[in-house]
Motif scaffolding. Structure first.
Motif, mmCIF file in Angstrom:
data_model
loop_
_atom_site.group_PDB
_atom_site.id
_atom_site.type_symbol
_atom_site.label_atom_id
_atom_site.label_comp_id
_atom_site.label_asym_id
_atom_site.label_seq_id
_atom_site.Cartn_x
_atom_site.Cartn_y
_atom_site.Cartn_z
ATOM 1 N N UNK A 150 30.806 30.342 38.801
ATOM 2 C CA UNK A 150 29.598 31.014 38.791
ATOM 3 C C UNK A 150 29.853 32.056 37.615
ATOM 4 N N UNK A 151 29.835 31.776 36.283
ATOM 5 C CA UNK A 151 29.947 33.418 35.572
ATOM 6 C C UNK A 151 28.854 33.213 34.017
ATOM 7 N N UNK A 152 28.267 34.136 33.769
ATOM 8 C CA UNK A 152 27.388 34.865 33.266
ATOM 9 C C UNK A 152 27.996 34.083 31.760
ATOM 10 N N UNK A 153 26.741 33.703 31.036
ATOM 11 C CA UNK A 153 27.362 33.059 29.673
ATOM 12 C C UNK A 153 28.422 33.693 28.683
ATOM 13 N N UNK A 154 29.541 33.665 28.166
ATOM 14 C CA UNK A 154 30.255 34.262 28.205
ATOM 15 C C UNK A 154 31.114 34.227 26.775
ATOM 16 N N UNK A 155 31.744 35.267 26.444
ATOM 17 C CA UNK A 155 31.688 35.518 24.812
ATOM 18 C C UNK A 155 33.077 35.973 25.011
ATOM 19 N N UNK A 156 33.308 37.495 25.267
ATOM 20 C CA UNK A 156 34.485 38.305 24.383
ATOM 21 C C UNK A 156 35.088 39.075 25.569
ATOM 22 N N UNK A 157 33.899 39.196 26.836
ATOM 23 C CA UNK A 157 34.614 39.952 28.273
ATOM 24 C C UNK A 157 33.671 39.233 29.063
ATOM 25 N N UNK A 158 34.228 39.527 30.237
ATOM 26 C CA UNK A 158 34.366 38.793 31.926
ATOM 27 C C UNK A 158 33.842 39.705 32.782
ATOM 28 N N UNK A 159 33.588 39.514 33.975
ATOM 29 C CA UNK A 159 33.247 40.306 34.519
ATOM 30 C C UNK A 159 32.558 39.130 35.710
ATOM 31 N N UNK A 160 32.547 39.822 36.666
ATOM 32 C CA UNK A 160 32.204 39.404 38.254
ATOM 33 C C UNK A 160 32.309 37.373 37.802
ATOM 34 N N UNK A 161 32.720 37.249 38.009
ATOM 35 C CA UNK A 161 33.363 35.887 38.232
ATOM 36 C C UNK A 161 34.038 35.297 38.994
ATOM 37 N N UNK A 162 33.145 33.788 39.429
ATOM 38 C CA UNK A 162 34.010 33.643 40.709
ATOM 39 C C UNK A 162 34.348 31.917 41.284
ATOM 40 N N UNK A 163 34.948 31.315 41.961
ATOM 41 C CA UNK A 163 34.606 30.271 42.148
ATOM 42 C C UNK A 163 33.961 30.177 43.481
ATOM 43 N N UNK A 164 33.072 29.551 43.717
ATOM 44 C CA UNK A 164 32.368 29.293 45.042
ATOM 45 C C UNK A 164 32.261 27.721 45.276
ATOM 46 N N UNK A 165 32.353 27.638 46.510
ATOM 47 C CA UNK A 165 31.920 26.684 47.389
ATOM 48 C C UNK A 165 30.662 26.433 47.966
ATOM 49 N N UNK A 166 30.065 25.546 47.339
ATOM 50 C CA UNK A 166 28.474 24.581 47.767
ATOM 51 C C UNK A 166 28.311 23.835 48.564
ATOM 52 N N UNK A 167 27.709 24.181 49.957
ATOM 53 C CA UNK A 167 28.134 22.737 51.214
ATOM 54 C C UNK A 167 26.713 21.813 50.385
ATOM 55 N N UNK A 168 26.845 20.678 49.841
ATOM 56 C CA UNK A 168 25.329 19.989 49.332
ATOM 57 C C UNK A 168 24.636 19.450 50.675
ATOM 58 N N UNK A 169 25.217 20.243 52.213
ATOM 59 C CA UNK A 169 24.137 18.897 53.336
ATOM 60 C C UNK A 169 23.036 20.394 52.789
ATOM 61 N N UNK A 170 23.797 21.722 53.385
ATOM 62 C CA UNK A 170 23.058 22.948 53.305
ATOM 63 C C UNK A 170 22.788 23.879 51.600
ATOM 64 N N UNK A 171 22.524 25.015 52.119
ATOM 65 C CA UNK A 171 22.225 26.233 50.999
ATOM 66 C C UNK A 171 23.304 26.757 51.195
ATOM 67 N N UNK A 172 24.290 26.658 51.634
ATOM 68 C CA UNK A 172 25.440 27.627 51.785
ATOM 69 C C UNK A 172 26.397 27.894 51.172
ATOM 70 N N UNK A 173 27.031 28.991 50.843
ATOM 71 C CA UNK A 173 27.766 29.003 49.059
ATOM 72 C C UNK A 173 28.524 30.015 49.841
ATOM 73 N N UNK A 174 30.031 29.312 49.565
ATOM 74 C CA UNK A 174 30.659 30.692 50.030
ATOM 75 C C UNK A 174 31.617 30.555 48.778
ATOM 76 N N UNK A 175 32.106 32.086 48.438
ATOM 77 C CA UNK A 175 33.409 32.411 47.889
ATOM 78 C C UNK A 175 35.138 31.596 48.279
ATOM 79 N N UNK A 176 34.989 31.155 47.087
ATOM 80 C CA UNK A 176 36.363 30.160 47.105
ATOM 81 C C UNK A 176 37.445 31.692 46.329
ATOM 82 N N UNK A 177 38.102 32.227 45.320
ATOM 83 C CA UNK A 177 38.059 33.199 44.570
ATOM 84 C C UNK A 177 36.915 34.025 43.645
ATOM 85 N N UNK A 178 36.824 35.140 43.849
ATOM 86 C CA UNK A 178 36.289 35.919 43.269
ATOM 87 C C UNK A 178 37.557 36.909 42.467
ATOM 88 N N UNK A 179 37.201 37.131 41.093
ATOM 89 C CA UNK A 179 37.521 38.107 40.305
ATOM 90 C C UNK A 179 38.073 39.526 40.553
#
Lengths: 533, 653
Positions: A150-179
């Protein structure tokens, strides 16, 4: 004081609406039976996200939606064959199915269809029905987890970037690794071995102002190894031993005119392979040709063939930005055989030539049965996500035939990933907005037909209406990641890194790729080694 | 006894009061008089002197705020988050000025009252005036125009928490320690660094007069341990964030007023130091070798230095004077001018911008300020007439756009820091892709600020992407300041999805660049050519190109493009262009081609002659500084002066 009053008023309205909804629509007992609704509009109701005619897996989380028709009360009745149904009332058009009823309904409808009936009470107090909407339910399940960035549309700078794991059988989302675990760095290019959550890699790019360095974290059976070089696009073979990854001299630039501002170009690239068992890196001329750019590696399921995109380098100066010829770059789809016993590549061939299709062929992803491959066709270049022209195509690897997938839109369709059973394809699309990438999932039936896709469901039907981040690099996994965000964060921060010595190529700082390539007559020898710093 | 004591014991009541000729105050109201006066002074100071409106969106540290759970939820997941959420809300009130001053003044009074209440618990023998030190320091922080509201808000629960602890204190370790731990954890999570103030003051209470030094020491250790446990271990924060949540201790914190803010926190640490010293004195004995007995020590608390007691009227007056002098010394006038200019520019009150600029800008002028002045000059039709009457740098007009490949990195980041102000100007010029780029950068780095959302909505409407525009507008609808604007625009989109009938959008579309350029920065003439190719009547692009060329000393570009004045119906050549033409002719010996009807005024030639003559002796001796100083009184506002004396590094920084 107006803002304060506004807040009070807003929340007061919300609470009032909720109370009214509870009073007016506590359940289906207080609303008319659908059969009693005689007033019927001969049209399909407008729903957001659209779900009419889509095919969903039997183990997906509820497809909540909003009814976009004018009305004072709304009713949705979702029924499976055999009579079981779920009835949801709403005062504002937002329909959220209870998880338990939804799961049971899906189980009953597996391999069949769900029929959704919508009724809306108009301003005069009359209920009006609409034509029923059909939602197909596949027999085959989808891998239960999806990992994305998940990342805002990226140009030159990044902030608040994270990889997340979403359970498709529910709505649970957990962070895998955040910047924020390593000084607001960037995480990218996560890859799994055949959807196995125990075998993965994830690259990190350090913030220049943070004390941490860019790295690649390799996870194998719960243990992390931090390599001191970030990987590009990565593909693990099904055994989890070999990871083919690209090294890209990637540059971003911007357009002054046109719909898409951003563009990306590789000034040079090549592919290397990491042997996780021996901790060594090696490459070979077929995947590191000094006169070509190789990228987007993808192992065939048997691990004997490596597919990738490859383009001749049209410019002499590999540091100059922006090369005038950037619109002339088109990548071929190539493959090369690999002998895992001797770690040698041979038999380079072009599967599909860019000249033949008039497009740049990128991001090949071989289906789990190895019979076909889905890739992106773009007008030029190497970065489909910034190309509105990018569409998904499928290539039959036995016949060489290729066709466009029916899931494409007028905006960019890009990163895609197969489920482990080969029945589901998740892909990124900017449809609707042209700016925000969302994940869509399409069913692939036994005949290889792709069904109408649905957007990754969210608990709140309004979620995508205001969500400013993009979903990128969606990858299915067969289970939840055992390794936690904390452990990965620690691995990203660690100074105890494994130094990977890459083979000398044009991507190396001394730019002597040609010499080293020429010196490698015969089987390509491992030029890489791993040593503890 | 308060600082502004009305009746002092032992003094006769004035005759005027006894006779009833003046308003006498009921004794019940006396405790409220000082806080009321303090509140009034703080409110008026913040509202009228500091002008709290100037804080609104004044820097990249200004927090955005949106209504709704999805915006609020992340704030409640880490230590200090709730107070940051509260700060974000209160900060929006700064747009209106006085409501924010009202709230902040109340916070400041609460801080003073809390400190006073704590002092009563700590040591009844202390005078009142130390309670007003944090009040004064806090006002000084605001005088520096730093964005530190959260750090100040966090102090209030910290201090009042300590007062609460003092009231709940049983004198039994088994009871007091859990109370402290619960209090610390609640405060650490809700207001971050405020918990340290709580811990320090609680420990001071235990140390004071030797009540329970062991418990006091335990408090300090437990506080450190809990901060690390919760922040570092449970919340997985970095060390700096775990140790100093909401404190401006990170490298990218707002440095304005930072030291003063840390002084406020240090002030509370002084109580702990004094308490520890007093406890030490008990242990080691007093100067005369005797040890006070514990009950009397507890009763008397920490002794207060006699020379600071300030019981006499002159001493009190002196304290007030010191307070006023501190406020005056801390007050950052140049910063206020800069922010006032930015404020007027945002409000599109161009005359206000120029009026403030004319009233004095201070020694160092920020490029942002010059940018606003140029903006105002353009809007008033004076850019090419008066721009060199104000300090100019090569970067301030275009902020790195059209300054060639050199202008990358730092200028780009400076623009991101000015996200609020830059977009509209460049949108008006038709630089849609550039604005989209910068607005997305601002969104990524600084969050969903209303102005950024609005600009992105406009960009997407101009690009015929109504669905994307709606995403930004739906969010904007939850902004406290811009919500009505968002509703209006959404309604417009509903009735006319592509806004084909909106004159502003149509004008914007007519100015959008049609010929793509993908490179590392265009020179000013390339940029202007590109812009005017799309729309030759884009007056703003023309004037910015010409003025940027002046600043880069590109006289050839100015002369080459003079013919375009005809496209805009100009009957006279703006004065700075005339000066450039005269310079061009003098330097090249060529005659500048002028369209019929346009002429260079003889006065400009005469001015050039005077300037050349005055410059000659300094030029001969290469005395740039001497020449600059000597010619400034007569020529400083002219292009000749800029051309001759503004250093190269300043022109094209």
């Amino acid at each position: 004081m107006r803002p304060v009053l506004h807040i009070l008023r807003q929340y007061a309205l919300s609470v009032s609406a909720a109370v009214l909804a509870c009073l007016l629509l506590p359940g289906c007992d207080d609303v008319p039976d659908l059969s009693e609704i005689t007033e019927r509009r001969e049209e399909v109701p407008q729903l957001e996200p659209a779900c009419a005619g889509v095919t969903i897996p039997p183990n997906i989380a509820p497809i909540n939606f909003r009814i976009l028709e004018d009305g004072t009360a709304f009713l949705a009745v979702l029924a499976a064959q055999g009579g079981e149904q779920v009835c949801v009332g709403s005062g504002d058009g937002r329909i959220c199915f209870p998880a338990g009823s939804w799961t049971s309904l899906l189980e009953r409808a597996r391999g069949g269809e769900l029929v959704l009936n919508i009724a809306v009470r108009n301003a005069e107090g009359h209920w009006q029905g609409y034509l029923p909407v059909t939602i197909n339910v596949a027999r085959e399940e989808i891998d239960p987890y999806l990992v994305y960035r998940l990342i805002t549309p990226q140009y030159n700078v990044w902030w608040d970037v994270g990889v997340y794991q979403r359970c498709l059988e529910s709505f649970d989302q957990v962070s895998v690794l955040h910047g924020d675990k390593f000084g607001q760095g960037c995480t990218n290019c996560h890859a799994f071995s055949g959807g196995n959550p125990e075998m993965m890699s994830i690259a990190t790019r350090a913030n220049q102002r943070s004390p941490y360095k860019s790295a690649c974290i390799v996870v194998r059976n719960g243990r992390t190894t931090t390599l001191d070089t970030p990987w590009g696009y990565t593909s693990w073979d099904s055994t989890g031993r070999y990871a083919a990854y690209s090294l890209n001299k990637v540059r971003q630039f911007f357009h002054r005119a046109g719909a898409e501002v951003r563009d990306v170009i590789d000034l040079d690239s090549e592919i290397a392979v990491y042997d996780a068992e021996k901790g060594e890196v090696f490459t070979a001329p077929p995947i590191a040709d000094p006169d070509r750019m190789e990228t987007y590696p993808c192992w065939a399921p048997d691990g004997k063939t490596l597919y990738f995109s490859s383009s001749p380098i049209p410019w002499e100066d590999r540091d100059r930005m922006v090369p005038k010829e950037y619109r002339d770059v088109r990548y071929d789809l190539c493959r090369v055989s690999f002998d895992s016993a001797t770690r040698t590549f041979s038999g380079l061939e072009t599967v599909l030539s860019a000249d033949a299709v008039g497009k740049s062929i990128l991001l090949p992803r071989v289906s789990p049965d190895g019979r076909s491959l889905v890739c992106c066709f773009t007008d030029y270049g190497c970065f489909p996500i910034y190309q509105p022209s990018s569409d998904l195509w499928i290539v039959d690897l036995e016949t060489g035939d290729f066709r466009e997938l029916p899931v494409n839109s007028d905006q960019s369709e890009s990163y895609h990933s197969w489920s482990s059973n080969g029945r589901w394809l998740v892909f990124s699309s900017k449809r609707g907005t042209g700016v925000f990438t969302r994940s869509y999932i399409s069913y692939v039936d036994e005949e290889g037909h792709f069904h109408a896709p649905f957007i990754l469901p969210q608990k709140n039907p309004d979620f995508y209406d205001t969500y400013l981040k993009t979903f990128t690099v969606p990858e299915f996994t067969r289970g939840p990641l055992r390794i936690g965000s904390r452990q990965l964060g620690k691995a990203a921060r660690t100074r105890d890194r494994v130094s990977v010595v890459l083979p000398v190529t044009t991507m190396s700082p001394d730019k002597t790729k040609k010499a080293s390539a020429d010196a490698s007559s015969g089987p390509w020898q491992s030029a890489g080694s791993v040593r503890q710093k | 006894m308060s600082l502004w004591t009305l009746r002092e014991p032992g003094r006769s009541v004035p005759e005027s009061v006894l006779s009833g000729r003046r308003l006498s105050i009921s004794p019940r109201l006396i405790p409220f008089v000082a806080p009321a006066v303090c509140f009034a002074i703080s409110f008026l100071y913040l509202w009228l002197v500091v002008d709290i409106r100037l804080f609104y969106e004044s820097s990249e540290w200004f927090p955005p705020f949106l209504l709704g759970k999805d915006f609020a939820a992340p704030f409640f997941r880490y230590p200090g988050g709730p107070i940051l959420y509260l700060e974000a809300f209160i900060a929006q009130l700064q747009y209106f000025g006085w409501p924010a001053a009202l709230v902040i003044a109340a916070v400041i009074v609460m801080l003073g009252k809390g400190t006073r209440a704590f002092l009563n618990q700590l040591s009844p023998s202390w005078p009142t005036w130390p309670a007003y030190v944090p009040v004064l320091l806090t006002l000084c922080v605001f005088s520096r125009y730093g964005t530190h509201l959260a750090s100040i808000l966090a102090l209030v629960p910290g201090v009042w928490g300590a007062v609460g602890y003092a009231k709940l204190r049983h004198g039994c370790r088994r009871r007091d320690l859990p109370v402290f731990i619960i209090g610390f954890l609640v405060l650490y999570f809700s207001c971050g660094a405020g918990a340290y103030v709580f811990a320090g003051l609680c420990a001071a209470l235990e140390f004071a007069g030797g009540r329970d030094e062991l418990l006091g020491g335990t408090f300090i250790l437990v506080a450190g341990f809990l901060a690390v446990l919760v922040g570092r271990t449970l919340c997985d924060l970095s060390w700096l964030k775990a140790i100093g949540p909401v404190l401006p201790v990170e490298s990218d914190s707002d440095t304005r007023g930072q030291l003063l803010l840390l002084l406020v926190y240090a002030f509370f640490a002084l109580f702990l130091v004094a308490a520890v010293l007093s406890a030490g004195r008990m242990w080691w004995g007093t100067a005369d070798g005797t040890k006070p007995s514990p009950p009397s020590a507890v009763r008397n608390g920490i002794p207060f230095p006699k020379f600071l007691l300030a019981s006499s009227r002159p001493a009190k007056l002196l304290l007030v004077l010191i307070a006023l002098a501190s406020l005056n010394y801390a007050f950052d006038r140049p910063q206020r001018s800069a922010l006032l200019i930015a404020h007027f520019a945002r409000m599109k009150q161009w005359a206000g911008v120029l009026r403030t600029a004319d009233s004095g800008l201070g020694d160092e002028v920020f490029p942002e300020t010059t940018y606003h002045i140029d903006q105002a000059l353009y809007r008033q039709g004076l850019l090419a007439e008066r721009m060199f009457a104000y300090p100019q740098t090569g970067i301030s007009l275009m902020l790195g756009f059209a300054s060639g490949p050199k202008a990358s990195g730092t200028l780009r980041f400076m623009r991101y820091g000015m996200y609020y102000d830059v977009g509209d100007t460049f949108l008006d010029m038709g630089m849609v892709n550039e604005v989209e780029h910068d607005a997305h950068e601002a969104l990524t780095r600084y969050g969903p600020h209303g102005e950024v959302l609005r600009q992105l909505a406009v960009v997407n409407i101009a690009k015929r992407r109504p669905e994307t525009a709606r995403i930004f507008l739906r969010l904007l609808r939850r902004d406290l300041i811009h919500r009505r604007q968002a509703q209006t625009m959404l309604a417009q989109l509903d009735s006319d999805p592509l806004m084909e009938n909106d004159p502003c959008i149509n004008m914007l579309r007519s100015r959008m660049v049609t010929e793509d350029y993908a490179g590392r920065g265009q020179t000013v003439d390339e940029w202007g050519e590109n812009m005017l190719k799309a729309n030759p009547t884009n007056h703003m692009a023309f004037e910015y190109m010409m003025c940027q060329s002046l600043m880069e000393r590109r006289l050839d570009v100015v002369v080459k493009n003079l013919h375009r004045l005809n496209d805009f119906g100009c009957r006279t050549v703006p004065i700075h262009f005339q000066e450039a033409v005269v310079l061009y002719e003098a330097l090249t010996g060529e005659r500048a081609p002028l369209l019929p009807g346009l002429q260079i005024y003889p006065a400009v030639y005469q001015a050039y002659d005077s300037f050349s003559r005055a410059l000659a002796p300094y030029h001969a001796t290469q005395d740039v500084r001497g020449g600059s100083e000597a010619l400034a009184p007569n020529f400083k506002g002219s292009y000749f002066y800029y051309y001759a004396f503004v250093p190269e590094q300043q022109r094209s920084r």
